[in-house]
Design a protein around this motif. Sequence first.
Motif, PDB file in Angstrom:
ATOM      1  N   GLU A  21       0.821  -1.217   0.000  1.00 10.67           N
ATOM      2  CA  GLU A  21       0.000   0.000   0.000  1.00 10.67           C
ATOM      3  C   GLU A  21       0.850   1.259   0.000  1.00 10.67           C
ATOM      4  N   ASP A  22       1.982   1.245   0.696  1.00  6.88           N
ATOM      5  CA  ASP A  22       2.833   2.431   0.781  1.00  6.88           C
ATOM      6  C   ASP A  22       4.050   2.320  -0.140  1.00  6.88           C
ATOM      7  N   ALA A  23       3.910   1.576  -1.233  1.00  3.13           N
ATOM      8  CA  ALA A  23       5.030   1.374  -2.159  1.00  3.13           C
ATOM      9  C   ALA A  23       5.150   2.557  -3.113  1.00  3.13           C
ATOM     10  N   TYR A  24       6.386   2.938  -3.380  1.00  2.00           N
ATOM     11  CA  TYR A  24       6.717   3.981  -4.353  1.00  2.00           C
ATOM     12  C   TYR A  24       7.703   3.402  -5.369  1.00  2.00           C
ATOM     13  N   GLN A  64      14.300   2.406 -11.445  1.00  2.00           N
ATOM     14  CA  GLN A  64      15.501   2.384 -10.609  1.00  2.00           C
ATOM     15  C   GLN A  64      15.315   1.422  -9.436  1.00  2.00           C
ATOM     16  N   GLU A  65      14.258   1.622  -8.674  1.00  2.00           N
ATOM     17  CA  GLU A  65      14.001   0.762  -7.528  1.00  2.00           C
ATOM     18  C   GLU A  65      12.624   1.070  -6.965  1.00  2.00           C
ATOM     19  N   THR A  66      12.144   0.201  -6.098  1.00  2.00           N
ATOM     20  CA  THR A  66      10.907   0.445  -5.361  1.00  2.00           C
ATOM     21  C   THR A  66      11.247   0.657  -3.895  1.00  2.00           C
ATOM     22  N   THR A  67      10.479   1.512  -3.249  1.00  2.00           N
ATOM     23  CA  THR A  67      10.711   1.843  -1.841  1.00  2.00           C
ATOM     24  C   THR A  67       9.386   1.768  -1.092  1.00  2.00           C
ATOM     25  N   GLU A  72      11.636   6.799   3.559  1.00  2.00           N
ATOM     26  CA  GLU A  72      12.643   6.057   2.803  1.00  2.00           C
ATOM     27  C   GLU A  72      12.677   6.525   1.345  1.00  2.00           C
ATOM     28  N   THR A  73      11.517   6.809   0.770  1.00  2.00           N
ATOM     29  CA  THR A  73      11.465   7.247  -0.627  1.00  2.00           C
ATOM     30  C   THR A  73      12.175   8.584  -0.808  1.00  2.00           C
ATOM     31  N   LEU A  90       6.790   7.779  -8.330  1.00  2.00           N
ATOM     32  CA  LEU A  90       5.505   7.340  -8.876  1.00  2.00           C
ATOM     33  C   LEU A  90       4.794   6.397  -7.915  1.00  2.00           C
ATOM     34  N   THR A  91       3.460   6.510  -7.905  1.00  2.00           N
ATOM     35  CA  THR A  91       2.607   5.544  -7.220  1.00  2.00           C
ATOM     36  C   THR A  91       1.443   5.222  -8.146  1.00  2.00           C
TER      37      THR A  91
END
Length: 524
Positions: A21-24, A64-67, A72-73, A90-91
């Motif tokens: 849910e809180d992934a960026y 690049q990566e997910t955070t 942290e993002t 992005l989300t």
Amino acid sequence: MSEQRALLPDDFTLWLAEREEDAYALAWVARQNPPPSAWSEAAPRAGESGITRPGADLTRITLQETTRGEHETLRRWLLLDDGVQHLAILTAGESGGLREHTPGELAARLLHDPAVDAELTGLLAGWLSRRNTEAPQGLELGWIAAGAAWTCHMRALAASPPPSVLTRSLHDAGEADEATADLVVDTCLSIADLLDRLERPFRPRAGLIDLWHTAEALSADVPALADTAHWLLDQIALRDAPAQQIRAVLEPDITDYLRDQNAPGRRPDATLPTLDAPRAAQLTTARETVRAYTAAAYAGREQDARQLQDAFPVTGRPLATSGPAALWRQNSPTARDAVDDLTAQRTALTAEEGTDHFADPELLHAQTSYLAARESQLHLLHDALGRLAFPAPTPPDLPEALAPVAAAQAQRRVIEAFGTPERAAGALEGQLHYRRQRPVPAHRRATAGIETDLLTRTRTALETLTHAALPLDQEDIRSRVQEAMSRPTAPPTVSHTRAPEPDAAQHAARQVTAERPLPGSPTV
């Protein structure tokens, strides 16, 4: 969290929506040229890539990566941003698309969290210091670039760096003086004022000119504002009649591409042909020329602007459609579509319920000038193509001395319509390449073969006309002689043909020679 750049998943939006849910997602977004014929697109938003706009090309994204989580993002963004490429946050959006966040949004939500306040100040100060030391303009202008980067990315937090952040950043760089601090703050406030004025819904031409002068002056030191300056120049050109006339003369006909993009009933996920390279290059050249004229006209260089305007004059609107143009439109569905689209634009522009002539009369005048010039240019194009595809026989009553003059009209019209035979060949080759792409959109499958055959025949006629019209100069003659001399010679052949019989005089001469003794020979 992935530490290395990765290939983009096939359905990136769905893939991101399936994360926590809180992934960026931190993703590098490549720059994109304006879409073909998109002169009135929305203003670029500083600090955003525009990748979430409808119709955006997601292939520009490199993951690049997910955070997880805002803290942290933001920390990873401040460490990874290099000031050159755009690193987007992005989300997954609520409506099934993507949503882009600025680092200033995340910082504003974390600002009042005492657990991260001290660390956040240090991260922001370090990032601002790096934007100074790594500025492409060099250290002399580094703090200007750093201030611009702050305003573009952190405006949601503050228009200029908070005193705690700015003081620590200047101290780390060894430049903790009042003059440098004032320079950073003044730069931030100037750019913030520019961006605020850009967000106003209505901008008259005078206001756009003032904004362009400000953005142009800043873009020399702040490359991030170059796109904004170009967009402002385009908006001024849209309200300038001579600029729109130059555009009408130089732009190629891309009716086939525009019809495919806006076909009714088209599925959103349908695969569409991409615009061919020759016509895309001509569109880019046209836009650059219009920008050059507009910049000269509104920067006090009237003579330069007049020279550009005189270089591409607009022909008068024809009172009637010529025979070759009518013949081309009769056989080309795309040509008929082009005429219909132009008529529809004129009708929409002059509709009684339209309000443009009240809100922006300069825009209305420029659009009217564009459509009139485009109608003339379209007639030239169709007339030239009709003469190539359907050459008319020489009139029987034409004096013999005028026959070469009549025959030369096709080449003259090609040059009037396209500028040079090479540009004409590029446009025809581009249209053929575009139509050979698969799959063919459903709305033009019935006429695809007819149009392709017509374009092929026209291209062949142009090649024949061009080669026949090229005179031989000294270099051509020399190269052809060298080519002929370099060819291998054929081996001699033995002739089996009987030699002709000698006549009587030759036979007598041979007889006398045979009977005459050689000098010094013994006599009998």
